[in-house]
Every structure is written in C-alpha cells, then in structure tokens.
Design a protein around this motif. Structure first.
Motif, PDB file in Angstrom:
ATOM      1  N   ASP A  10       2.138   1.689  -3.398  1.00  0.00           N
ATOM      2  CA  ASP A  10       1.060   2.186  -4.261  1.00  0.00           C
ATOM      3  C   ASP A  10       0.848   3.677  -4.046  1.00  0.00           C
ATOM      4  OD1 ASP A  10      -1.146   1.817  -6.132  1.00  0.00           O
ATOM      5  OD2 ASP A  10      -2.438   2.177  -4.397  1.00  0.00           O
ATOM      6  N   THR A  31     -21.666  -5.546 -11.245  1.00  0.00           N
ATOM      7  CA  THR A  31     -21.064  -6.696 -10.575  1.00  0.00           C
ATOM      8  C   THR A  31     -22.049  -7.850 -10.543  1.00  0.00           C
ATOM      9  OG1 THR A  31     -21.810  -5.866  -8.452  1.00  0.00           O
ATOM     10  CG2 THR A  31     -19.591  -5.247  -9.126  1.00  0.00           C
ATOM     11  N   LYS A  73     -12.427   5.931  -5.736  1.00  0.00           N
ATOM     12  CA  LYS A  73     -13.349   4.788  -5.782  1.00  0.00           C
ATOM     13  C   LYS A  73     -13.026   3.940  -6.999  1.00  0.00           C
ATOM     14  CE  LYS A  73     -16.015   6.298  -2.446  1.00  0.00           C
ATOM     15  NZ  LYS A  73     -15.655   5.934  -1.138  1.00  0.00           N
ATOM     16  N   PRO A  74     -13.220   2.613  -6.900  1.00  0.00           N
ATOM     17  CA  PRO A  74     -12.976   1.775  -8.074  1.00  0.00           C
ATOM     18  C   PRO A  74     -13.937   2.124  -9.202  1.00  0.00           C
ATOM     19  CG  PRO A  74     -13.752   0.438  -6.228  1.00  0.00           C
ATOM     20  CD  PRO A  74     -13.643   1.860  -5.753  1.00  0.00           C
ATOM     21  N   ASN A  75     -13.440   2.132 -10.414  1.00  0.00           N
ATOM     22  CA  ASN A  75     -14.257   2.437 -11.589  1.00  0.00           C
ATOM     23  C   ASN A  75     -14.876   1.143 -12.081  1.00  0.00           C
ATOM     24  OD1 ASN A  75     -15.436   3.460 -13.816  1.00  0.00           O
ATOM     25  ND2 ASN A  75     -13.552   3.915 -14.910  1.00  0.00           N
ATOM     26  N   ARG A  76     -16.152   1.001 -11.869  1.00  0.00           N
ATOM     27  CA  ARG A  76     -16.843  -0.230 -12.280  1.00  0.00           C
ATOM     28  C   ARG A  76     -17.664   0.072 -13.535  1.00  0.00           C
ATOM     29  NH1 ARG A  76     -16.631  -4.197  -8.213  1.00  0.00           N
ATOM     30  NH2 ARG A  76     -15.900  -3.317  -6.262  1.00  0.00           N
ATOM     31  N   ARG A  96       1.205   6.579  -6.907  1.00  0.00           N
ATOM     32  CA  ARG A  96       0.116   7.507  -7.222  1.00  0.00           C
ATOM     33  C   ARG A  96       0.424   8.944  -6.843  1.00  0.00           C
ATOM     34  NH1 ARG A  96      -4.876   4.454  -4.625  1.00  0.00           N
ATOM     35  NH2 ARG A  96      -4.367   6.113  -3.203  1.00  0.00           N
ATOM     36  N   THR A 142       0.837  -1.202   0.000  1.00  0.00           N
ATOM     37  CA  THR A 142       0.000   0.000   0.000  1.00  0.00           C
ATOM     38  C   THR A 142       0.871   1.251   0.000  1.00  0.00           C
ATOM     39  OG1 THR A 142      -1.729  -1.192   1.194  1.00  0.00           O
ATOM     40  CG2 THR A 142      -1.836   1.217   1.232  1.00  0.00           C
ATOM     41  N   LYS A 152      -9.400   8.329  -0.821  1.00  0.00           N
ATOM     42  CA  LYS A 152      -8.922   7.391  -1.841  1.00  0.00           C
ATOM     43  C   LYS A 152      -9.914   7.332  -2.997  1.00  0.00           C
ATOM     44  CE  LYS A 152      -5.554   6.340   0.879  1.00  0.00           C
ATOM     45  NZ  LYS A 152      -5.686   7.313   1.914  1.00  0.00           N
TER      46      LYS A 152
END
Length: 70
Positions: A26, A68, A61-64, A30, A23, A59
């Motif tokens: 990472d 899902t 958010k995940p790009n979905r 970034r 982390t 942080k």
C-alpha cells in the motif's frame, strides 16, 4: 563512513517496521516507497532507511462522509 544495507523484499521490509506485507504494498502504491532500481515489478526490493521513513511519515485520516453508527 557510510554503511550499506542490502535491499529488502516486501516481506523483510514488513518485518523491519512491524507491519503486514500488504501495508508495504500500500505504501508503494501511494508513493511513500520506491522500489530499488533493477528490481522486478513482481518482486520489488526496497532500501531500509526509506522503509523506516515511510513508517514514520504521517498517514492520511479516513474520509468519513457519513456519521458512523453508534
């Protein structure tokens, strides 16, 4: 009176904020962390207050793009 904190290794930085060393790497990739001047690319050192600030930063958010599976 200003206090001095010695620079921390990736492992020690991770222990400070309770995350995995990956982390910290990472966050560095970034741009949330900048290695201390004079540290080597293979063994970067970081300032403690900067590590804490990075851990508290929002942080992404995940790009979905796809729904899902349920």
């Amino acid at each position: 009176m200003a206090s001095y904190f010695p620079p921390l290794t990736t492992r020690d930085a991770a222990l400070l904020v309770g995350v995995q060393p990956a982390t910290i790497r990472d966050w560095r990739r970034r741009g949330l962390l900048t290695p201390v001047r004079g540290s080597t690319p293979k063994r970067p050192l970081f300032h403690g207050p900067e590590i804490v600030a990075a851990s508290e930063a929002p942080k992404p958010k995940p790009n979905r793009a796809y729904p899902t599976a349920v």
